[in-house]
Design a protein around this motif. Structure first.
Motif, short mmCIF file in Angstrom:
data_model
loop_
_atom_site.label_atom_id
_atom_site.label_comp_id
_atom_site.label_asym_id
_atom_site.label_seq_id
_atom_site.Cartn_x
_atom_site.Cartn_y
_atom_site.Cartn_z
N GLN A 38 0.82 -1.21 0.00
CA GLN A 38 0.00 0.00 0.00
C GLN A 38 0.85 1.26 0.00
OE1 GLN A 38 -2.39 -0.65 3.51
NE2 GLN A 38 -3.87 -1.92 2.42
N GLY A 39 2.19 1.09 0.06
CA GLY A 39 3.07 2.26 -0.07
C GLY A 39 3.99 2.53 1.09
N MET A 40 4.00 1.67 2.10
CA MET A 40 4.92 1.89 3.21
C MET A 40 6.35 1.75 2.68
SD MET A 40 5.12 0.07 6.95
CE MET A 40 6.11 -1.35 6.51
N PRO A 41 7.23 2.71 2.98
CA PRO A 41 8.59 2.69 2.41
C PRO A 41 9.47 1.57 2.98
CG PRO A 41 8.34 4.53 3.93
CD PRO A 41 6.99 3.88 3.82
N THR A 42 10.29 1.04 2.11
CA THR A 42 11.29 0.04 2.50
C THR A 42 12.61 0.44 1.87
OG1 THR A 42 10.73 -1.35 0.62
CG2 THR A 42 9.64 -1.87 2.71
N LEU A 43 13.64 -0.19 2.33
CA LEU A 43 14.98 0.07 1.79
C LEU A 43 15.23 -0.85 0.60
CD1 LEU A 43 16.81 0.30 5.23
CD2 LEU A 43 16.25 2.20 3.69
N PRO A 44 16.20 -0.52 -0.26
CA PRO A 44 16.49 -1.37 -1.42
C PRO A 44 16.88 -2.80 -1.04
CG PRO A 44 17.61 0.76 -1.62
CD PRO A 44 16.98 0.72 -0.26
#
Length: 171
Positions: A38-44
């Motif tokens: 849903q768009g929660m940010p994560t790291l690469p």
């Protein structure tokens, strides 16, 4: 006491695995994956940036929760109004079956017909009374009839213009 024995305040890590982040928030791994979609940010590297993810949760999940509470309250209010309307309808149906209700149009028609009959009776009374009075008082019948008829019609107009509630209080 050694300086190593002192407890250091827990510091928030900069990044966590999805399962560690889920555990930190008391959520399931599946819910974390759902929030990521849903768009929660994560790291690469696939790990969760704790600060950014916490901010996203505050901005999105809490707002949705508040919105969901408002929606639930609105739905509950609509359901309550519907139930009250159904209750009122059932009461009316019961009163109708118990013959405690009357037909408004029928009552209005009956009142109109009764008022018309009373008006006609009052005007006919003038026609019956005028000759008797003219004879007893030895006055001109046509003048007496005209005066009585005019006064009775004025009286009937006043009654017609008087609200029913006012008539009930005139004693």
């Amino acid at each position: 006491m050694h300086s190593l024995d002192l407890e250091m305040p827990e510091q928030t890590p900069k990044e966590l695995t999805k399962s560690a982040f889920a555990k930190r928030h008391g959520l399931t791994n599946g819910r974390i994956s759902q929030m990521i979609s849903q768009g929660m940010p994560t790291l690469p590297n696939g790990r969760v940036d704790v600060e950014a993810a916490d901010a996203w949760i505050s901005a999105h999940v809490n707002r949705r929760s508040s919105s969901a509470k408002q929606e639930a309250a609105t739905i509950a209010k609509v359901k309550q109004e519907r139930e009250e309307a159904q209750r009122d309808l059932l009461r009316l149906q019961l009163a109708e079956k118990e013959r405690r209700l009357i037909d408004r149009k029928g009552v209005e028609l009956a009142l109109f017909e009764r008022a018309r009959a009373e008006r006609d009776a009052h005007l006919a009374w003038i026609a019956r009374l005028a000759p008797k009075l003219a004879s007893e008082l030895d006055i001109d019948l046509s003048k007496l009839f005209a005066v009585l008829d005019r006064e009775m019609r004025l009286h009937l107009e006043e009654l017609a213009d008087t609200p029913l509630g006012d008539l009930a209080h005139d004693t």
